[in-house]
Scaffold this motif. Structure first.
Motif, PDB file in Angstrom:
ATOM      1  N   ALA A  72      14.908 102.170  76.848  1.00  0.00           N
ATOM      2  CA  ALA A  72      14.960 103.344  75.692  1.00  0.00           C
ATOM      3  C   ALA A  72      14.295 104.428  76.188  1.00  0.00           C
ATOM      4  O   ALA A  72      13.310 104.420  77.006  1.00  0.00           O
ATOM      5  CB  ALA A  72      13.920 102.494  74.592  1.00  0.00           C
ATOM      6  N   ASN A  73      14.546 105.544  75.852  1.00  0.00           N
ATOM      7  CA  ASN A  73      14.146 106.883  76.380  1.00  0.00           C
ATOM      8  C   ASN A  73      13.057 107.252  75.387  1.00  0.00           C
ATOM      9  O   ASN A  73      12.895 107.578  74.478  1.00  0.00           O
ATOM     10  CB  ASN A  73      15.349 107.934  75.975  1.00  0.00           C
ATOM     11  CG  ASN A  73      14.759 109.298  76.454  1.00  0.00           C
ATOM     12  OD1 ASN A  73      13.820 109.130  77.152  1.00  0.00           O
ATOM     13  ND2 ASN A  73      15.688 110.364  76.392  1.00  0.00           N
ATOM     14  N   ALA A  74      11.721 107.205  76.141  1.00  0.00           N
ATOM     15  CA  ALA A  74      10.479 107.463  75.571  1.00  0.00           C
ATOM     16  C   ALA A  74      10.417 108.782  75.526  1.00  0.00           C
ATOM     17  O   ALA A  74       8.900 109.270  74.886  1.00  0.00           O
ATOM     18  CB  ALA A  74       9.285 106.562  76.313  1.00  0.00           C
ATOM     19  N   GLU A  75      11.302 109.897  76.082  1.00  0.00           N
ATOM     20  CA  GLU A  75      10.701 110.980  76.108  1.00  0.00           C
ATOM     21  C   GLU A  75      11.761 112.018  75.070  1.00  0.00           C
ATOM     22  O   GLU A  75      12.005 113.108  75.222  1.00  0.00           O
ATOM     23  CB  GLU A  75      11.096 111.695  77.391  1.00  0.00           C
ATOM     24  CG  GLU A  75       9.944 111.188  78.703  1.00  0.00           C
ATOM     25  CD  GLU A  75      10.181 111.458  79.858  1.00  0.00           C
ATOM     26  OE1 GLU A  75      10.833 112.593  80.155  1.00  0.00           O
ATOM     27  OE2 GLU A  75       9.521 111.045  80.808  1.00  0.00           O
ATOM     28  N   THR A  76      12.149 111.252  74.191  1.00  0.00           N
ATOM     29  CA  THR A  76      13.239 112.043  73.262  1.00  0.00           C
ATOM     30  C   THR A  76      12.150 112.881  72.067  1.00  0.00           C
ATOM     31  O   THR A  76      10.871 112.784  72.274  1.00  0.00           O
ATOM     32  CB  THR A  76      13.653 111.171  72.143  1.00  0.00           C
ATOM     33  OG1 THR A  76      12.868 110.116  71.660  1.00  0.00           O
ATOM     34  CG2 THR A  76      14.736 110.383  72.861  1.00  0.00           C
ATOM     35  N   ASP A  77      12.709 113.540  71.554  1.00  0.00           N
ATOM     36  CA  ASP A  77      12.209 114.467  70.467  1.00  0.00           C
ATOM     37  C   ASP A  77      10.919 113.571  69.629  1.00  0.00           C
ATOM     38  O   ASP A  77      11.279 112.776  69.133  1.00  0.00           O
ATOM     39  CB  ASP A  77      13.080 115.229  69.368  1.00  0.00           C
ATOM     40  CG  ASP A  77      12.445 116.077  68.221  1.00  0.00           C
ATOM     41  OD1 ASP A  77      12.030 117.243  68.518  1.00  0.00           O
ATOM     42  OD2 ASP A  77      12.073 115.460  67.220  1.00  0.00           O
ATOM     43  N   GLU A  78       9.627 114.392  69.500  1.00  0.00           N
ATOM     44  CA  GLU A  78       8.715 113.551  68.901  1.00  0.00           C
ATOM     45  C   GLU A  78       9.086 113.191  67.254  1.00  0.00           C
ATOM     46  O   GLU A  78       8.679 112.195  66.765  1.00  0.00           O
ATOM     47  CB  GLU A  78       7.436 114.272  68.647  1.00  0.00           C
ATOM     48  CG  GLU A  78       7.461 115.789  67.929  1.00  0.00           C
ATOM     49  CD  GLU A  78       5.998 116.363  67.811  1.00  0.00           C
ATOM     50  OE1 GLU A  78       5.102 115.854  67.454  1.00  0.00           O
ATOM     51  OE2 GLU A  78       6.108 117.470  68.584  1.00  0.00           O
ATOM     52  N   HIS A  79       9.905 114.092  66.547  1.00  0.00           N
ATOM     53  CA  HIS A  79      10.255 113.660  65.243  1.00  0.00           C
ATOM     54  C   HIS A  79      11.403 112.523  65.167  1.00  0.00           C
ATOM     55  O   HIS A  79      11.093 111.667  64.373  1.00  0.00           O
ATOM     56  CB  HIS A  79      10.891 114.812  64.566  1.00  0.00           C
ATOM     57  CG  HIS A  79       9.958 116.170  64.565  1.00  0.00           C
ATOM     58  ND1 HIS A  79       8.926 116.092  63.790  1.00  0.00           N
ATOM     59  CD2 HIS A  79      10.140 117.043  65.107  1.00  0.00           C
ATOM     60  CE1 HIS A  79       8.282 117.271  63.835  1.00  0.00           C
ATOM     61  NE2 HIS A  79       9.148 117.968  64.681  1.00  0.00           N
ATOM     62  N   LEU A  80      11.979 112.393  66.296  1.00  0.00           N
ATOM     63  CA  LEU A  80      12.950 111.120  66.496  1.00  0.00           C
ATOM     64  C   LEU A  80      12.127 109.918  66.747  1.00  0.00           C
ATOM     65  O   LEU A  80      12.556 108.887  66.140  1.00  0.00           O
ATOM     66  CB  LEU A  80      14.002 111.589  67.652  1.00  0.00           C
ATOM     67  CG  LEU A  80      15.128 110.526  67.715  1.00  0.00           C
ATOM     68  CD1 LEU A  80      15.940 110.096  66.444  1.00  0.00           C
ATOM     69  CD2 LEU A  80      15.936 110.930  68.985  1.00  0.00           C
ATOM     70  N   GLN A  81      11.036 110.214  67.561  1.00  0.00           N
ATOM     71  CA  GLN A  81      10.163 108.819  67.842  1.00  0.00           C
ATOM     72  C   GLN A  81       9.633 108.347  66.457  1.00  0.00           C
ATOM     73  O   GLN A  81       9.576 107.256  66.178  1.00  0.00           O
ATOM     74  CB  GLN A  81       9.292 109.134  68.706  1.00  0.00           C
ATOM     75  CG  GLN A  81       9.605 109.453  70.168  1.00  0.00           C
ATOM     76  CD  GLN A  81      10.065 108.246  71.016  1.00  0.00           C
ATOM     77  OE1 GLN A  81       9.677 107.429  70.218  1.00  0.00           O
ATOM     78  NE2 GLN A  81      10.703 108.494  71.988  1.00  0.00           N
ATOM     79  N   VAL A  82       9.272 109.391  65.431  1.00  0.00           N
ATOM     80  CA  VAL A  82       8.853 108.819  64.324  1.00  0.00           C
ATOM     81  C   VAL A  82       9.686 108.051  63.448  1.00  0.00           C
ATOM     82  O   VAL A  82       9.401 107.094  62.824  1.00  0.00           O
ATOM     83  CB  VAL A  82       8.005 109.916  63.439  1.00  0.00           C
ATOM     84  CG1 VAL A  82       7.840 109.701  62.137  1.00  0.00           C
ATOM     85  CG2 VAL A  82       7.053 110.699  64.091  1.00  0.00           C
ATOM     86  N   LEU A  83      10.916 108.640  63.287  1.00  0.00           N
ATOM     87  CA  LEU A  83      12.076 108.082  62.703  1.00  0.00           C
ATOM     88  C   LEU A  83      12.327 106.608  63.263  1.00  0.00           C
ATOM     89  O   LEU A  83      12.683 105.567  62.497  1.00  0.00           O
ATOM     90  CB  LEU A  83      13.438 108.911  62.680  1.00  0.00           C
ATOM     91  CG  LEU A  83      14.694 108.315  62.068  1.00  0.00           C
ATOM     92  CD1 LEU A  83      14.224 108.151  60.679  1.00  0.00           C
ATOM     93  CD2 LEU A  83      15.745 109.192  62.207  1.00  0.00           C
ATOM     94  N   LEU A  84      12.322 106.308  64.690  1.00  0.00           N
ATOM     95  CA  LEU A  84      12.621 105.260  65.179  1.00  0.00           C
ATOM     96  C   LEU A  84      11.695 104.219  64.914  1.00  0.00           C
ATOM     97  O   LEU A  84      11.686 103.022  64.719  1.00  0.00           O
ATOM     98  CB  LEU A  84      13.040 105.407  66.728  1.00  0.00           C
ATOM     99  CG  LEU A  84      14.169 106.023  66.938  1.00  0.00           C
ATOM    100  CD1 LEU A  84      14.308 106.453  68.501  1.00  0.00           C
ATOM    101  CD2 LEU A  84      15.459 105.406  66.710  1.00  0.00           C
ATOM    102  N   LYS A  85      10.379 104.771  65.020  1.00  0.00           N
ATOM    103  CA  LYS A  85       9.388 103.648  64.709  1.00  0.00           C
ATOM    104  C   LYS A  85       9.197 103.394  63.207  1.00  0.00           C
ATOM    105  O   LYS A  85       8.992 102.172  62.867  1.00  0.00           O
ATOM    106  CB  LYS A  85       7.746 104.701  65.073  1.00  0.00           C
ATOM    107  CG  LYS A  85       6.571 103.818  64.889  1.00  0.00           C
ATOM    108  CD  LYS A  85       5.508 104.606  64.848  1.00  0.00           C
ATOM    109  CE  LYS A  85       4.199 103.572  65.047  1.00  0.00           C
ATOM    110  NZ  LYS A  85       4.039 103.180  63.643  1.00  0.00           N
ATOM    111  N   SER A  86       9.722 104.199  62.358  1.00  0.00           N
ATOM    112  CA  SER A  86       9.865 103.674  60.988  1.00  0.00           C
ATOM    113  C   SER A  86      10.818 102.596  60.662  1.00  0.00           C
ATOM    114  O   SER A  86      10.598 101.635  59.884  1.00  0.00           O
ATOM    115  CB  SER A  86      10.031 104.840  60.211  1.00  0.00           C
ATOM    116  OG  SER A  86      10.302 104.474  58.912  1.00  0.00           O
TER     117      SER A  86
END
Length: 308
Positions: A72-86
């Motif tokens: 998994a790419n841990a360096e994606t956009d921070e907003h995308l990271q929030v969406l994925l975490k949700s």
């Protein structure tokens, strides 16, 4: 994140197989064959889904010999990271649990065929093996040091002093929080060469005591007046003594650091060099130590300076 990007990601993850792949790749770095074995799917089908995830920058790969390892790419956009975490936090499914249960068997098979070191070559620092931790590495290398008399400013609950105490003549720990000082004193009570004091980094009352090494490890982000704090550290150095300051690089993520009581948003290399010069120190190095893999990708920089 704009609506088009969010819609594109949600369409991509509307396929359960891609969600399963992403869940596995957040746990471990895996090849196409290994993913196929865990998911009980044909390799071409897995490759097709991986290509789409890679195109969307949700996964990345690296080559190791003839194999390609995906994660998994841990360096994606921070907003995308929030969406994925949700998504990750709100999905509870038997299929995902079964995938997770099959994963250790696939990893064990890899180790028996290739050898653990071969499978992580070029990316070894990201992977755990028994006994091989950053703490073990630090404790091992510290045995090579002789630090003399040390002042640890904003020392927290004493973990740094605990590591250094066997290799220092003396250590004075200073922190502004009474509760933190009490915790440090408890942690360090077995070391007779360590003293823990409550104090303000901007005005340190240590009498005529002087030190060979002053540490400011993530102290400056808590400084209301960082130039003054560096000047105080410099004042307490012996001639030839060194100051080591480690801090966050300049950033604009105020909301992220507010819960940690940071007083500022990090520093540039020029600012750190300027603090040292103004305090009468000679900068020996000022460099970036690391960049975090997850958004917002904080950088950590260090200043090593010497008192003439």
């Amino acid at each position: 994140m704009d609506l088009a990007t969010a819609s594109s990601v949600l369409r991509l993850l509307a396929d359960p197989t891609r969600v399963r792949l992403l869940a596995l790749l957040e746990r471990e770095e895996l090849t196409v064959a290994e993913l196929a074995a865990v998911l009980h799917l044909a390799q071409p089908r897995v490759s097709t889904h991986l290509a789409k995830l890679k195109e969307a920058e949700l996964v990345r790969d690296r080559r190791a010999g003839v194999s390609a390892y995906y994660r998994a790419n841990a360096e994606t956009d921070e907003h995308l990271q929030v969406l994925l975490k949700s998504l990750r936090d709100n999905i509870d499914d038997a299929l995902l649990r079964e995938d997770a249960e099959r994963l250790p068997g696939v990893l064990a098979q890899r180790a028996s065929e290739e050898g653990w070191a071969d499978t992580v070559a070029g990316d070894m620092e990201r992977h755990y093996s028994p006994g091989r931790t950053w703490e073990t590495l630090a404790r091992s290398l510290l045995q090579l040091l002789e630090t003399g008399d040390v002042l640890d400013i904003a020392s927290g609950d004493g973990i740094t002093a605990e590591l250094l105490a066997p290799h220092a003549h003396s250590i004075v720990c200073v922190d502004s929080s009474e509760r933190v000082v009490d915790a440090a004193a408890q942690r360090l009570k077995s070391f007779h060469n360590v003293e823990v004091l409550k104090g303000d980094m901007h005005a340190l009352d240590l009498g005529e005591r002087r030190f060979d090494l002053v540490l400011m490890l993530h102290a400056l982000t808590y400084a209301e007046h960082p130039a003054t704090a560096v000047a105080e550290a410099a004042r307490l150095l012996r001639s030839g003594g060194r100051l080591l300051a480690v801090t966050l690089g300049k950033h604009d993520h105020r909301a992220v650091v507010e819960p940690f009581d940071h007083r500022n948003l990090g520093f540039s290399h020029d600012e750190l060099n300027g603090f040292a010069q103004k305090a009468g120190l000679e900068a020996m190095s000022c460099t970036r130590l690391s960049r975090e893999r997850k958004a917002p990708y904080f950088e950590v920089i260090s200043l090593l300076a010497r008192k003439p």
